[in-house]
Design an enzyme around this catalytic site. Sequence first.
Site, PDB file in Angstrom:
ATOM      1  CG  ASP A 107      -2.034  -1.004   1.276  1.00 36.13           C
ATOM      2  OD1 ASP A 107      -2.492  -1.148   0.184  1.00 36.13           O
ATOM      3  OD2 ASP A 107      -2.472  -1.514   2.212  1.00 36.13           O
ATOM      4  CG  HIS A 153      -2.678  -6.470  -0.207  1.00 32.35           C
ATOM      5  ND1 HIS A 153      -1.762  -5.663   0.377  1.00 32.35           N
ATOM      6  CD2 HIS A 153      -3.588  -5.438  -0.406  1.00 32.35           C
ATOM      7  CE1 HIS A 153      -1.985  -4.083   0.626  1.00 32.35           C
ATOM      8  NE2 HIS A 153      -3.390  -4.184  -0.160  1.00 32.35           N
ATOM      9  NE  ARG A 198      -5.846   0.701   2.407  1.00 32.50           N
ATOM     10  CZ  ARG A 198      -5.160   0.722   1.379  1.00 32.50           C
ATOM     11  NH1 ARG A 198      -5.313   0.041   0.369  1.00 32.50           N
ATOM     12  NH2 ARG A 198      -4.300   1.931   1.121  1.00 32.50           N
TER      13      ARG A 198
HETATM   14  C1  SIN Z   1      -6.019  -3.150  -1.081  1.00 30.82           C
HETATM   15  O1  SIN Z   1      -6.087  -2.815  -0.113  1.00 30.82           O
HETATM   16  O2  SIN Z   1      -5.535  -3.169  -2.012  1.00 30.82           O
HETATM   17  C2  SIN Z   1      -7.783  -3.606  -1.414  1.00 30.82           C
HETATM   18  C3  SIN Z   1      -7.576  -5.242  -1.086  1.00 30.82           C
HETATM   19  C4  SIN Z   1      -8.906  -5.889  -1.136  1.00 30.82           C
HETATM   20  O3  SIN Z   1     -10.047  -5.043  -1.680  1.00 30.82           O
HETATM   21  O4  SIN Z   1      -9.070  -6.985  -0.986  1.00 30.82           O
END
Ligand code: SIN
Length: 286
Positions: free
Chosen positions: A112, A260, A275
């Site tokens: 991120d 991720h 988030r």
């Molecule tokens: C993200 O924080 O990159 C999104 C991750 C998600 O939606 O699973």
Amino acid sequence: MTPQENLPKTNYESFEVAPLTPHIGAEVKGIDLSAQLTNSQIRDLRQAWLDHMVLVFRDQQLTREQHKAFGRIFGKLHVHPVNHSRGGDEEVLVVKTTKDSPYTAGDGWHTDVSCEEIPPMGSMLYITEMPASGGGDTMYADMYRAYDMLSDTMKEFLSGLTAIHDGALPYIGAYGIGAPEGQSYPKNEHPVIATHPETGRKLLYVNSGFTTRIKGLAPAESRAILDMLFKHIAETPSLTCRVRWEENTLTFWDNRCTQHHAVWDYYPHSRYGERVSVLGDQRPAA
Ligand code: SIN
């Protein structure tokens, strides 16, 4: 450190932890994140987070303020660079995908906001609406292990190199969201091999979401090395765990040592979450 010594702990005083894989990811059972957490719960949570990198909490009933309060236990909250285009609460990144979405946020391996001078040290995504079709998992990859798996020769070559992380790559290039008037998105230089400030372990710190080039290499050399490293991350299943969300699941990941990838396999259905990211207190360092 031997591979055995790298294995995460599983015993904590305040809650139960069930690992998702032997090295990354764990479900935490027996904690209500809406309640006032005790000092020993907070101490254990921080240790479990460092040990497992990705913590999954099921069946949490959180207001937005309680979500933010949980984030603030670990540090100040980050304001995402694209929130200028959205309005609403600047400390909350809405992660919403519907049949009309041109993209889903995070649909590619990334750390991120690594374009920031001090990127968030952790993010907490709280999913409250799941696609009726199922799906919508998030994959996480362990960057300590990604580093450990490189040859000694490659580790030596990469150590001491730095790379450019540019917010324009995803935010303009992939999402088409211009920077605020008269400004540009953050662009910063970080070590290719970083050391985690709390665990002291070395990790691979380039990601296909933000990293545009390695300094000091010719453009073709930089592209080839980055592509090799991105392929290593994307094509090594043993680096990863997969979080299968249910409604009211919150996942808290260590953004300093993981990447991720949100999996968009549920079109035309919808998924909704919010988030909160926690600011780090130092730049990534070699
Ligand atoms: C993200 O924080 O990159 C999104 C991750 C998600 O939606 O699973």
